[in-house]
Design an enzyme around this catalytic site. Structure first.
Site, PDB file in Angstrom:
ATOM      1  CG  ASP A  56       0.269   9.401   0.612  1.00  0.00           C
ATOM      2  OD1 ASP A  56       0.164   8.220   0.980  1.00  0.00           O
ATOM      3  OD2 ASP A  56      -0.426  10.330   1.072  1.00  0.00           O
ATOM      4  CG  HIS A  90      -2.032  -1.014   1.107  1.00  0.00           C
ATOM      5  ND1 HIS A  90      -3.319  -0.682   0.798  1.00  0.00           N
ATOM      6  CD2 HIS A  90      -2.010  -2.366   1.225  1.00  0.00           C
ATOM      7  CE1 HIS A  90      -4.062  -1.771   0.748  1.00  0.00           C
ATOM      8  NE2 HIS A  90      -3.290  -2.815   1.015  1.00  0.00           N
TER       9      HIS A  90
HETATM   10  P1  ADQ Z   1      -3.012   6.163   4.628  1.00  0.00           P
HETATM   11  O1  ADQ Z   1      -1.616   6.622   4.844  1.00  0.00           O
HETATM   12  O2  ADQ Z   1      -3.820   5.991   5.841  1.00  0.00           O
HETATM   13  O3  ADQ Z   1      -3.068   4.813   3.743  1.00  0.00           O
HETATM   14  P2  ADQ Z   1      -4.872   7.591   2.695  1.00  0.00           P
HETATM   15  O4  ADQ Z   1      -4.793   6.857   1.414  1.00  0.00           O
HETATM   16  O5  ADQ Z   1      -4.983   9.060   2.520  1.00  0.00           O
HETATM   17  O6  ADQ Z   1      -3.644   7.332   3.652  1.00  0.00           O
HETATM   18  O7  ADQ Z   1      -6.143   7.067   3.461  1.00  0.00           O
HETATM   19  C1  ADQ Z   1      -6.593   7.721   4.616  1.00  0.00           C
HETATM   20  C2  ADQ Z   1      -8.046   7.318   4.866  1.00  0.00           C
HETATM   21  O8  ADQ Z   1      -8.410   7.772   6.166  1.00  0.00           O
HETATM   22  C3  ADQ Z   1      -8.998   7.951   3.877  1.00  0.00           C
HETATM   23  O9  ADQ Z   1      -9.939   7.000   3.467  1.00  0.00           O
HETATM   24  C4  ADQ Z   1      -9.660   9.089   4.675  1.00  0.00           C
HETATM   25  O10 ADQ Z   1     -11.009   9.330   4.331  1.00  0.00           O
HETATM   26  C5  ADQ Z   1      -9.570   8.570   6.090  1.00  0.00           C
HETATM   27  N1  ADQ Z   1      -9.415   9.718   7.018  1.00  0.00           N
HETATM   28  C6  ADQ Z   1      -8.389  10.576   7.101  1.00  0.00           C
HETATM   29  N2  ADQ Z   1      -8.613  11.475   8.075  1.00  0.00           N
HETATM   30  C7  ADQ Z   1      -9.806  11.178   8.612  1.00  0.00           C
HETATM   31  C8  ADQ Z   1     -10.577  11.710   9.695  1.00  0.00           C
HETATM   32  N3  ADQ Z   1     -10.169  12.749  10.448  1.00  0.00           N
HETATM   33  N4  ADQ Z   1     -11.749  11.104   9.976  1.00  0.00           N
HETATM   34  C9  ADQ Z   1     -12.174  10.031   9.269  1.00  0.00           C
HETATM   35  N5  ADQ Z   1     -11.483   9.491   8.267  1.00  0.00           N
HETATM   36  C10 ADQ Z   1     -10.311  10.039   7.949  1.00  0.00           C
HETATM   37  C11 ADQ Z   1      -2.105   3.931   3.159  1.00  0.00           C
HETATM   38  C12 ADQ Z   1      -1.065   4.576   2.248  1.00  0.00           C
HETATM   39  C13 ADQ Z   1      -1.744   5.399   1.167  1.00  0.00           C
HETATM   40  C14 ADQ Z   1      -2.714   4.495   0.374  1.00  0.00           C
HETATM   41  C15 ADQ Z   1      -3.639   3.740   1.329  1.00  0.00           C
HETATM   42  C16 ADQ Z   1      -4.470   2.693   0.579  1.00  0.00           C
HETATM   43  O11 ADQ Z   1      -0.180   5.403   3.000  1.00  0.00           O
HETATM   44  O12 ADQ Z   1      -0.793   5.957   0.277  1.00  0.00           O
HETATM   45  O13 ADQ Z   1      -3.499   5.315  -0.474  1.00  0.00           O
HETATM   46  O14 ADQ Z   1      -2.898   3.057   2.323  1.00  0.00           O
HETATM   47  O15 ADQ Z   1      -3.656   1.827  -0.147  1.00  0.00           O
END
Ligand code: ADQ
Length: 460
Positions: free
Chosen positions: A370, A162
Protein backbone atom coordinates in the site's frame (compact mmCIF):
# COMPACT_ATOMS: atom_id res chain seq x y z
CA UNK A 1 -11.91 31.06 -12.68
CA UNK A 2 -9.75 31.52 -15.63
CA UNK A 3 -7.34 30.49 -18.26
CA UNK A 4 -4.90 32.38 -16.13
CA UNK A 5 -4.60 30.15 -13.11
CA UNK A 6 -1.62 30.63 -10.83
CA UNK A 7 -2.09 27.07 -9.68
CA UNK A 8 -3.46 24.07 -11.53
CA UNK A 9 -4.16 20.63 -10.03
CA UNK A 10 -4.39 17.73 -12.46
CA UNK A 11 -5.81 14.37 -11.37
CA UNK A 12 -7.73 11.57 -13.02
CA UNK A 13 -10.95 12.48 -11.19
CA UNK A 14 -12.22 15.94 -10.38
CA UNK A 15 -12.70 16.65 -6.66
CA UNK A 16 -16.48 16.57 -7.23
CA UNK A 17 -19.01 13.97 -8.29
CA UNK A 18 -22.38 14.24 -9.98
CA UNK A 19 -25.50 13.43 -7.99
CA UNK A 20 -29.10 13.22 -9.15
CA UNK A 21 -31.50 15.52 -7.31
CA UNK A 22 -35.13 15.22 -8.30
CA UNK A 23 -34.86 15.31 -12.08
CA UNK A 24 -31.66 17.21 -12.53
CA UNK A 25 -27.98 16.72 -11.70
CA UNK A 26 -25.89 18.65 -9.18
CA UNK A 27 -22.22 18.57 -8.15
CA UNK A 28 -21.04 17.61 -4.70
CA UNK A 29 -17.52 17.88 -3.35
CA UNK A 30 -16.13 14.37 -2.92
CA UNK A 31 -15.06 13.28 0.54
CA UNK A 32 -11.35 12.81 1.09
CA UNK A 33 -8.28 14.46 2.44
CA UNK A 34 -6.75 15.67 -0.82
CA UNK A 35 -9.46 18.24 -1.63
CA UNK A 36 -9.59 19.37 2.00
CA UNK A 37 -5.80 19.77 2.13
CA UNK A 38 -5.59 21.75 -1.09
CA UNK A 39 -8.62 23.97 -0.56
CA UNK A 40 -6.92 26.55 1.70
CA UNK A 41 -4.03 26.86 -0.77
CA UNK A 42 -6.21 26.98 -3.88
CA UNK A 43 -8.66 29.53 -2.50
CA UNK A 44 -5.91 32.12 -2.08
CA UNK A 45 -5.33 32.46 -5.82
CA UNK A 46 -6.88 31.92 -9.25
CA UNK A 47 -6.96 28.15 -9.60
CA UNK A 48 -8.18 25.33 -11.83
CA UNK A 49 -8.59 21.62 -11.15
CA UNK A 50 -8.34 19.56 -14.35
CA UNK A 51 -9.89 16.07 -14.25
CA UNK A 52 -12.48 13.62 -15.49
CA UNK A 53 -16.07 14.07 -14.27
CA UNK A 54 -16.52 10.31 -13.77
CA UNK A 55 -18.81 9.32 -16.67
CA UNK A 56 -18.01 8.64 -20.35
CA UNK A 57 -18.93 10.95 -23.24
CA UNK A 58 -18.89 14.71 -23.66
CA UNK A 59 -17.51 16.70 -20.75
CA UNK A 60 -19.68 19.25 -18.95
CA UNK A 61 -18.72 22.93 -19.13
CA UNK A 62 -16.15 24.23 -16.63
CA UNK A 63 -17.77 25.32 -13.35
CA UNK A 64 -16.94 26.60 -9.90
CA UNK A 65 -17.66 24.69 -6.71
CA UNK A 66 -16.69 25.86 -3.22
CA UNK A 67 -13.89 28.13 -4.42
CA UNK A 68 -12.35 25.58 -6.80
CA UNK A 69 -12.68 26.01 -10.54
CA UNK A 70 -13.30 22.60 -12.14
CA UNK A 71 -12.27 21.96 -15.73
CA UNK A 72 -13.70 18.59 -16.88
CA UNK A 73 -11.74 16.55 -19.43
CA UNK A 74 -13.81 14.10 -21.53
CA UNK A 75 -13.15 10.34 -21.74
CA UNK A 76 -14.93 8.22 -24.33
CA UNK A 77 -16.34 4.79 -23.45
CA UNK A 78 -13.35 3.17 -25.20
CA UNK A 79 -10.94 5.34 -23.24
CA UNK A 80 -12.56 4.37 -19.96
CA UNK A 81 -12.00 0.74 -20.96
CA UNK A 82 -8.47 1.08 -22.31
CA UNK A 83 -6.88 3.99 -20.46
CA UNK A 84 -8.63 3.65 -17.09
CA UNK A 85 -9.69 0.03 -16.57
CA UNK A 86 -6.95 -1.34 -18.85
CA UNK A 87 -3.58 0.41 -18.64
CA UNK A 88 -4.15 2.21 -15.34
CA UNK A 89 -5.88 -0.54 -13.38
CA UNK A 90 -4.77 -3.80 -15.01
CA UNK A 91 -1.20 -2.89 -15.99
CA UNK A 92 0.10 -0.18 -13.64
CA UNK A 93 -1.91 -0.87 -10.47
CA UNK A 94 -0.83 -4.53 -10.04
CA UNK A 95 2.72 -3.85 -11.30
CA UNK A 96 3.21 -1.04 -8.76
CA UNK A 97 1.78 -3.22 -5.95
CA UNK A 98 4.43 -5.95 -6.03
CA UNK A 99 2.55 -7.80 -8.79
CA UNK A 100 0.21 -9.35 -6.20
CA UNK A 101 -1.91 -10.04 -9.29
CA UNK A 102 -0.11 -10.49 -12.62
CA UNK A 103 0.12 -7.16 -14.51
CA UNK A 104 -1.23 -7.41 -18.06
CA UNK A 105 0.80 -5.79 -20.83
CA UNK A 106 -1.56 -5.07 -23.74
CA UNK A 107 -0.36 -2.87 -26.61
CA UNK A 108 -3.90 -1.73 -27.36
CA UNK A 109 -4.07 -0.08 -23.94
CA UNK A 110 -0.83 1.89 -24.30
CA UNK A 111 -1.90 4.36 -27.00
CA UNK A 112 -5.09 5.41 -25.23
CA UNK A 113 -2.88 6.02 -22.15
CA UNK A 114 -0.65 8.32 -24.24
CA UNK A 115 -3.60 10.11 -25.84
CA UNK A 116 -5.48 10.70 -22.61
CA UNK A 117 -2.30 11.96 -20.89
CA UNK A 118 -1.85 14.41 -23.78
CA UNK A 119 -5.40 15.68 -23.43
CA UNK A 120 -4.92 16.35 -19.71
CA UNK A 121 -1.52 17.98 -20.39
CA UNK A 122 -2.93 20.24 -23.13
CA UNK A 123 -5.76 21.36 -20.89
CA UNK A 124 -3.36 22.17 -18.03
CA UNK A 125 -1.02 24.02 -20.40
CA UNK A 126 -3.95 26.07 -21.68
CA UNK A 127 -5.24 27.23 -18.31
CA UNK A 128 -2.04 27.84 -16.34
CA UNK A 129 -0.82 31.45 -15.96
CA UNK A 130 2.65 32.58 -17.04
CA UNK A 131 5.19 31.22 -14.50
CA UNK A 132 2.36 29.43 -12.69
CA UNK A 133 2.44 26.02 -11.02
CA UNK A 134 0.95 22.70 -12.12
CA UNK A 135 0.67 19.77 -9.69
CA UNK A 136 -0.12 16.42 -11.36
CA UNK A 137 -1.41 13.47 -9.30
CA UNK A 138 -1.02 9.75 -9.55
CA UNK A 139 -0.28 6.80 -11.76
CA UNK A 140 -2.91 7.51 -14.41
CA UNK A 141 -1.01 10.61 -15.55
CA UNK A 142 2.70 9.81 -15.48
CA UNK A 143 3.34 11.05 -19.01
CA UNK A 144 1.67 14.41 -18.41
CA UNK A 145 4.62 16.23 -16.73
CA UNK A 146 6.92 15.98 -19.79
CA UNK A 147 4.05 16.86 -22.13
CA UNK A 148 3.22 19.97 -20.09
CA UNK A 149 6.92 20.91 -19.94
CA UNK A 150 7.11 20.79 -23.73
CA UNK A 151 4.08 23.04 -24.16
CA UNK A 152 4.84 25.39 -21.26
CA UNK A 153 8.55 25.54 -20.32
CA UNK A 154 7.84 28.59 -18.12
CA UNK A 155 5.80 26.76 -15.43
CA UNK A 156 6.82 24.80 -12.31
CA UNK A 157 5.63 21.20 -12.49
CA UNK A 158 5.12 18.87 -9.53
CA UNK A 159 4.03 15.24 -9.50
CA UNK A 160 2.84 13.11 -6.58
CA UNK A 161 2.48 9.34 -6.75
CA UNK A 162 -0.13 8.05 -4.29
CA UNK A 163 0.81 4.39 -4.74
CA UNK A 164 4.19 2.64 -4.28
CA UNK A 165 6.91 2.94 -6.90
CA UNK A 166 8.13 -0.59 -7.63
CA UNK A 167 11.66 -2.01 -7.44
CA UNK A 168 13.81 -2.43 -10.54
CA UNK A 169 13.19 -6.14 -11.09
CA UNK A 170 9.45 -5.52 -11.40
CA UNK A 171 9.38 -2.19 -13.20
CA UNK A 172 11.83 -3.52 -15.78
CA UNK A 173 9.09 -5.85 -17.07
CA UNK A 174 7.05 -3.00 -18.50
CA UNK A 175 7.45 -2.65 -22.28
CA UNK A 176 6.98 1.15 -22.03
CA UNK A 177 9.29 1.66 -19.04
CA UNK A 178 11.52 4.34 -20.60
CA UNK A 179 8.57 6.39 -21.83
CA UNK A 180 7.00 6.37 -18.37
CA UNK A 181 10.24 7.41 -16.63
CA UNK A 182 10.86 10.19 -19.15
CA UNK A 183 7.29 11.36 -18.69
CA UNK A 184 7.84 11.75 -14.95
CA UNK A 185 11.21 13.43 -15.49
CA UNK A 186 9.35 16.41 -16.95
CA UNK A 187 8.62 17.39 -13.30
CA UNK A 188 10.66 19.74 -11.11
CA UNK A 189 9.69 17.80 -7.99
CA UNK A 190 8.38 14.24 -7.80
CA UNK A 191 6.84 13.16 -4.49
CA UNK A 192 6.66 9.55 -3.35
CA UNK A 193 5.03 8.13 -0.22
CA UNK A 194 8.32 6.65 1.05
CA UNK A 195 12.06 7.05 0.59
CA UNK A 196 12.18 3.61 -0.95
CA UNK A 197 9.87 4.74 -3.75
CA UNK A 198 12.11 7.72 -4.50
CA UNK A 199 15.19 5.48 -4.46
CA UNK A 200 13.61 2.96 -6.82
CA UNK A 201 12.72 5.76 -9.22
CA UNK A 202 16.21 7.28 -9.27
CA UNK A 203 17.88 3.89 -9.82
CA UNK A 204 15.52 3.10 -12.67
CA UNK A 205 16.09 6.48 -14.33
CA UNK A 206 19.85 5.94 -14.22
CA UNK A 207 19.44 2.50 -15.74
CA UNK A 208 16.84 3.08 -18.44
CA UNK A 209 17.15 6.78 -19.38
CA UNK A 210 20.00 9.22 -20.00
CA UNK A 211 19.37 10.91 -16.67
CA UNK A 212 22.24 11.16 -14.19
CA UNK A 213 22.70 12.50 -10.67
CA UNK A 214 21.18 11.88 -7.26
CA UNK A 215 17.73 12.05 -5.67
CA UNK A 216 18.19 15.75 -4.96
CA UNK A 217 19.26 16.62 -8.49
CA UNK A 218 18.55 14.19 -11.27
CA UNK A 219 19.52 15.81 -14.57
CA UNK A 220 17.79 15.01 -17.83
CA UNK A 221 17.47 17.05 -21.04
CA UNK A 222 19.12 20.04 -19.35
CA UNK A 223 16.55 20.10 -16.58
CA UNK A 224 16.81 19.14 -12.91
CA UNK A 225 14.29 16.96 -11.06
CA UNK A 226 14.14 16.37 -7.33
CA UNK A 227 12.71 13.03 -6.14
CA UNK A 228 11.80 12.77 -2.45
CA UNK A 229 9.42 11.25 0.10
CA UNK A 230 6.37 13.30 1.13
CA UNK A 231 4.28 10.91 3.25
CA UNK A 232 0.62 11.90 2.89
CA UNK A 233 -1.54 12.20 5.98
CA UNK A 234 -5.04 13.05 7.24
CA UNK A 235 -6.85 16.07 8.64
CA UNK A 236 -6.10 15.13 12.26
CA UNK A 237 -8.11 17.96 13.87
CA UNK A 238 -11.23 17.05 11.92
CA UNK A 239 -11.03 13.41 13.04
CA UNK A 240 -10.44 14.47 16.66
CA UNK A 241 -13.39 16.86 16.59
CA UNK A 242 -15.66 14.29 15.01
CA UNK A 243 -14.54 11.63 17.51
CA UNK A 244 -15.54 13.87 20.40
CA UNK A 245 -18.84 15.13 19.00
CA UNK A 246 -21.93 14.03 20.99
CA UNK A 247 -23.48 12.50 17.88
CA UNK A 248 -20.46 10.23 17.23
CA UNK A 249 -20.12 9.28 20.91
CA UNK A 250 -23.79 8.27 20.97
CA UNK A 251 -23.43 6.25 17.77
CA UNK A 252 -20.32 4.55 19.12
CA UNK A 253 -22.21 3.48 22.28
CA UNK A 254 -25.00 2.10 20.10
CA UNK A 255 -22.50 0.04 18.09
CA UNK A 256 -20.90 -1.29 21.27
CA UNK A 257 -24.23 -2.31 22.71
CA UNK A 258 -25.40 -3.96 19.49
CA UNK A 259 -22.17 -5.91 19.08
CA UNK A 260 -22.03 -6.98 22.74
CA UNK A 261 -20.67 -4.60 25.37
CA UNK A 262 -18.19 -7.09 26.82
CA UNK A 263 -16.79 -8.23 23.47
CA UNK A 264 -13.70 -6.77 21.85
CA UNK A 265 -14.44 -5.24 18.45
CA UNK A 266 -11.98 -6.01 15.66
CA UNK A 267 -12.41 -3.67 12.69
CA UNK A 268 -11.34 -3.63 9.03
CA UNK A 269 -12.14 -0.69 6.70
CA UNK A 270 -10.96 -0.80 3.11
CA UNK A 271 -11.73 -0.21 -0.49
CA UNK A 272 -12.55 -3.72 -1.73
CA UNK A 273 -9.18 -4.19 -3.41
CA UNK A 274 -6.96 -7.28 -3.73
CA UNK A 275 -3.94 -5.34 -2.47
CA UNK A 276 -5.57 -4.71 0.93
CA UNK A 277 -5.22 -8.28 2.31
CA UNK A 278 -8.86 -8.54 3.39
CA UNK A 279 -8.99 -12.27 2.67
CA UNK A 280 -5.88 -12.93 4.74
CA UNK A 281 -7.34 -11.34 7.87
CA UNK A 282 -10.45 -13.52 7.59
CA UNK A 283 -8.22 -16.58 7.48
CA UNK A 284 -6.29 -15.53 10.56
CA UNK A 285 -9.52 -14.79 12.43
CA UNK A 286 -11.04 -18.11 11.37
CA UNK A 287 -7.98 -19.99 12.60
CA UNK A 288 -7.98 -18.09 15.87
CA UNK A 289 -11.58 -19.15 16.50
CA UNK A 290 -10.88 -22.72 15.42
CA UNK A 291 -7.90 -23.00 17.75
CA UNK A 292 -10.06 -21.91 20.68
CA UNK A 293 -7.59 -19.13 21.56
CA UNK A 294 -10.46 -16.66 21.09
CA UNK A 295 -14.21 -17.21 21.21
CA UNK A 296 -17.47 -15.63 20.16
CA UNK A 297 -17.92 -14.41 23.73
CA UNK A 298 -14.67 -12.48 23.59
CA UNK A 299 -14.62 -10.84 20.17
CA UNK A 300 -16.42 -9.90 16.97
CA UNK A 301 -15.05 -8.83 13.58
CA UNK A 302 -16.60 -5.95 11.61
CA UNK A 303 -15.41 -5.56 8.02
CA UNK A 304 -16.51 -2.52 6.02
CA UNK A 305 -15.62 -2.64 2.34
CA UNK A 306 -16.31 0.19 -0.04
CA UNK A 307 -17.27 -1.12 -3.53
CA UNK A 308 -14.46 -0.52 -6.03
CA UNK A 309 -13.64 -1.06 -9.74
CA UNK A 310 -16.48 -3.51 -10.11
CA UNK A 311 -16.05 -3.80 -13.88
CA UNK A 312 -12.60 -5.38 -13.52
CA UNK A 313 -12.65 -9.22 -13.17
CA UNK A 314 -10.07 -9.46 -10.38
CA UNK A 315 -12.26 -7.20 -8.22
CA UNK A 316 -15.41 -9.23 -8.83
CA UNK A 317 -13.46 -12.39 -7.93
CA UNK A 318 -12.21 -10.83 -4.69
CA UNK A 319 -15.76 -9.87 -3.73
CA UNK A 320 -16.83 -13.49 -4.14
CA UNK A 321 -13.87 -14.75 -2.05
CA UNK A 322 -14.60 -12.29 0.76
CA UNK A 323 -18.30 -13.20 0.78
CA UNK A 324 -17.38 -16.88 0.90
CA UNK A 325 -15.22 -16.32 3.98
CA UNK A 326 -17.96 -14.36 5.71
CA UNK A 327 -20.45 -17.16 4.99
CA UNK A 328 -18.02 -19.89 6.05
CA UNK A 329 -16.97 -18.27 9.35
CA UNK A 330 -20.52 -17.32 10.28
CA UNK A 331 -21.78 -20.78 9.28
CA UNK A 332 -19.19 -22.44 11.49
CA UNK A 333 -19.29 -20.24 14.60
CA UNK A 334 -22.46 -18.11 14.73
CA UNK A 335 -25.09 -18.42 17.40
CA UNK A 336 -28.58 -17.19 16.55
CA UNK A 337 -28.49 -13.39 16.53
CA UNK A 338 -24.76 -13.40 17.28
CA UNK A 339 -22.52 -13.79 14.21
CA UNK A 340 -18.71 -13.62 14.57
CA UNK A 341 -18.43 -11.49 11.39
CA UNK A 342 -20.43 -8.42 10.35
CA UNK A 343 -19.78 -7.46 6.75
CA UNK A 344 -20.89 -4.16 5.21
CA UNK A 345 -20.25 -3.74 1.49
CA UNK A 346 -20.92 -0.03 1.14
CA UNK A 347 -19.64 3.45 1.73
CA UNK A 348 -20.24 5.01 5.16
CA UNK A 349 -20.63 8.65 6.18
CA UNK A 350 -17.69 10.25 8.00
CA UNK A 351 -19.68 10.18 11.28
CA UNK A 352 -20.45 6.45 11.01
CA UNK A 353 -16.85 5.67 10.09
CA UNK A 354 -15.41 7.64 13.01
CA UNK A 355 -17.94 6.09 15.41
CA UNK A 356 -16.73 2.66 14.29
CA UNK A 357 -13.07 3.66 14.67
CA UNK A 358 -13.87 4.94 18.15
CA UNK A 359 -15.63 1.70 19.06
CA UNK A 360 -12.89 -0.58 17.69
CA UNK A 361 -10.53 -2.21 20.19
CA UNK A 362 -8.37 -3.62 17.42
CA UNK A 363 -7.91 -2.17 13.94
CA UNK A 364 -6.66 -4.58 11.27
CA UNK A 365 -4.80 -2.95 8.36
CA UNK A 366 -3.12 -5.78 6.48
CA UNK A 367 -2.33 -4.81 2.86
CA UNK A 368 0.15 -6.86 0.84
CA UNK A 369 1.41 -3.51 -0.46
CA UNK A 370 0.00 0.00 0.00
CA UNK A 371 1.35 3.45 -0.88
CA UNK A 372 0.43 4.88 2.54
CA UNK A 373 -2.95 3.64 3.87
CA UNK A 374 -4.92 6.48 5.36
CA UNK A 375 -7.26 4.20 7.31
CA UNK A 376 -4.38 3.45 9.71
CA UNK A 377 -3.78 7.18 10.27
CA UNK A 378 -7.51 7.95 10.57
CA UNK A 379 -7.84 5.32 13.32
CA UNK A 380 -4.92 6.83 15.25
CA UNK A 381 -6.26 10.37 14.77
CA UNK A 382 -9.64 9.28 16.18
CA UNK A 383 -8.27 7.64 19.33
CA UNK A 384 -8.16 10.76 21.49
CA UNK A 385 -8.29 8.63 24.68
CA UNK A 386 -5.18 6.67 23.60
CA UNK A 387 -7.05 3.35 23.67
CA UNK A 388 -7.03 0.70 20.95
CA UNK A 389 -4.48 -1.42 19.11
CA UNK A 390 -3.40 -0.95 15.51
CA UNK A 391 -2.25 -4.10 13.72
CA UNK A 392 -0.43 -2.84 10.64
CA UNK A 393 1.20 -4.51 7.65
CA UNK A 394 4.89 -3.76 7.31
CA UNK A 395 4.21 -3.34 3.57
CA UNK A 396 2.03 -0.23 4.03
CA UNK A 397 3.81 3.11 3.62
CA UNK A 398 2.34 4.17 6.98
CA UNK A 399 4.39 1.45 8.74
CA UNK A 400 7.47 3.63 8.17
CA UNK A 401 5.97 6.27 10.49
CA UNK A 402 3.63 4.27 12.77
CA UNK A 403 6.39 2.11 14.19
CA UNK A 404 4.57 1.67 17.52
CA UNK A 405 1.80 -0.34 15.83
CA UNK A 406 1.91 -4.13 16.02
CA UNK A 407 3.65 -4.68 12.68
CA UNK A 408 2.85 -7.86 10.75
CA UNK A 409 3.85 -9.64 7.57
CA UNK A 410 0.48 -10.25 5.85
CA UNK A 411 1.86 -13.28 4.01
CA UNK A 412 2.47 -15.03 7.35
CA UNK A 413 -0.92 -16.29 8.51
CA UNK A 414 0.43 -17.87 11.73
CA UNK A 415 2.15 -14.59 12.57
CA UNK A 416 -1.03 -12.62 11.88
CA UNK A 417 -3.08 -15.00 14.00
CA UNK A 418 -0.74 -14.70 16.99
CA UNK A 419 -0.50 -10.90 16.60
CA UNK A 420 -4.29 -10.71 16.60
CA UNK A 421 -4.31 -12.70 19.82
CA UNK A 422 -1.69 -10.35 21.34
CA UNK A 423 -3.77 -7.35 20.26
CA UNK A 424 -6.93 -8.75 21.87
CA UNK A 425 -5.09 -9.26 25.17
CA UNK A 426 -2.96 -6.12 25.27
CA UNK A 427 -3.09 -4.34 28.64
CA UNK A 428 -4.52 -0.83 28.63
CA UNK A 429 -1.19 0.67 29.75
CA UNK A 430 0.65 -0.72 26.72
CA UNK A 431 -2.16 0.33 24.37
CA UNK A 432 -1.86 3.82 25.72
CA UNK A 433 1.94 3.97 25.42
CA UNK A 434 1.83 2.83 21.79
CA UNK A 435 -1.13 4.99 20.81
CA UNK A 436 0.41 8.13 22.35
CA UNK A 437 3.58 7.60 20.29
CA UNK A 438 1.58 7.13 17.08
CA UNK A 439 -0.63 10.14 17.79
CA UNK A 440 2.46 12.30 18.15
CA UNK A 441 3.58 11.20 14.68
CA UNK A 442 0.29 11.90 12.88
CA UNK A 443 -0.15 15.23 14.65
CA UNK A 444 3.31 16.36 13.62
CA UNK A 445 2.63 15.61 9.95
CA UNK A 446 -1.03 16.19 9.10
CA UNK A 447 -2.34 16.56 5.56
CA UNK A 448 -1.94 20.36 5.58
CA UNK A 449 1.68 20.00 6.51
CA UNK A 450 2.08 17.49 3.67
CA UNK A 451 0.61 19.86 1.06
CA UNK A 452 2.54 22.89 2.33
CA UNK A 453 5.87 21.06 2.37
CA UNK A 454 5.37 19.86 -1.18
CA UNK A 455 4.46 23.34 -2.42
CA UNK A 456 7.40 24.93 -0.62
CA UNK A 457 9.81 22.52 -2.29
CA UNK A 458 8.12 23.07 -5.64
CA UNK A 459 8.52 26.83 -5.41
CA UNK A 460 12.11 26.65 -4.12
P1 ADQ B 1 -6.72 4.01 -1.33
O1 ADQ B 1 -6.17 2.77 -1.95
O2 ADQ B 1 -8.11 4.32 -1.66
O3 ADQ B 1 -5.79 5.29 -1.65
P2 ADQ B 1 -6.52 4.52 1.66
O4 ADQ B 1 -5.31 5.35 1.86
O5 ADQ B 1 -6.72 3.51 2.73
O6 ADQ B 1 -6.52 3.74 0.28
O7 ADQ B 1 -7.76 5.49 1.62
C1 ADQ B 1 -9.06 4.97 1.64
C2 ADQ B 1 -10.02 6.08 2.06
O8 ADQ B 1 -11.35 5.63 1.83
C3 ADQ B 1 -9.90 6.42 3.53
O9 ADQ B 1 -9.93 7.81 3.69
C4 ADQ B 1 -11.13 5.75 4.17
O10 ADQ B 1 -11.68 6.46 5.26
C5 ADQ B 1 -12.11 5.73 3.01
N1 ADQ B 1 -12.97 4.54 3.13
C6 ADQ B 1 -12.61 3.25 3.04
N2 ADQ B 1 -13.69 2.45 3.19
C7 ADQ B 1 -14.74 3.26 3.38
C8 ADQ B 1 -16.15 3.04 3.54
N3 ADQ B 1 -16.71 1.82 3.54
N4 ADQ B 1 -16.93 4.14 3.66
C9 ADQ B 1 -16.41 5.38 3.62
N5 ADQ B 1 -15.11 5.63 3.45
C10 ADQ B 1 -14.29 4.59 3.32
C11 ADQ B 1 -4.60 5.53 -2.42
C12 ADQ B 1 -3.40 4.65 -2.09
C13 ADQ B 1 -3.09 4.70 -0.61
C14 ADQ B 1 -2.84 6.16 -0.19
C15 ADQ B 1 -3.99 7.05 -0.67
C16 ADQ B 1 -3.67 8.53 -0.44
O11 ADQ B 1 -3.65 3.30 -2.49
O12 ADQ B 1 -1.94 3.93 -0.30
O13 ADQ B 1 -2.77 6.22 1.22
O14 ADQ B 1 -4.23 6.88 -2.06
O15 ADQ B 1 -2.46 8.89 -1.04
Amino acid sequence: MSKNSKIVIVSNRLPVHRVKRNRSYAWETSPGGLVAALKPILRQQPNTWVGWAGYPGAAPKPFEQEGIFNWPVPLSKDEVENFYEGFSNRTLWPLYHDAVRPPEYRRRWWWPYVHVNRRFAETAAEVVARNGTVWVHDYHLQLAPAMIRQLRPDVRIGFFLHIPFPPQELFAQMPWRRRVLEGLLGSDVIGFQTRLGAQNFVRLCRRFTDAHGTRDALEFNGQVTKAAAYPISVDVRRFEELAESPQVIRRCEEFREKLGASRKIILGVDRLDYTKGIDIRFRAYQELLRSGKASLDQCVLVQVAIPSRERVDAYRELKAVVEQYVGEINGEFAELGRPPVHYLHRSLSAEELVALYRAADVMLVTPFRDGMNLVAKEYVATKTDNSGVLVLSEFAGSAKELTSALLVNPHDIDGLESTLQTALNMPRSEQSRRMRAMRRVVKRNDVFNWANTFFEDLSA
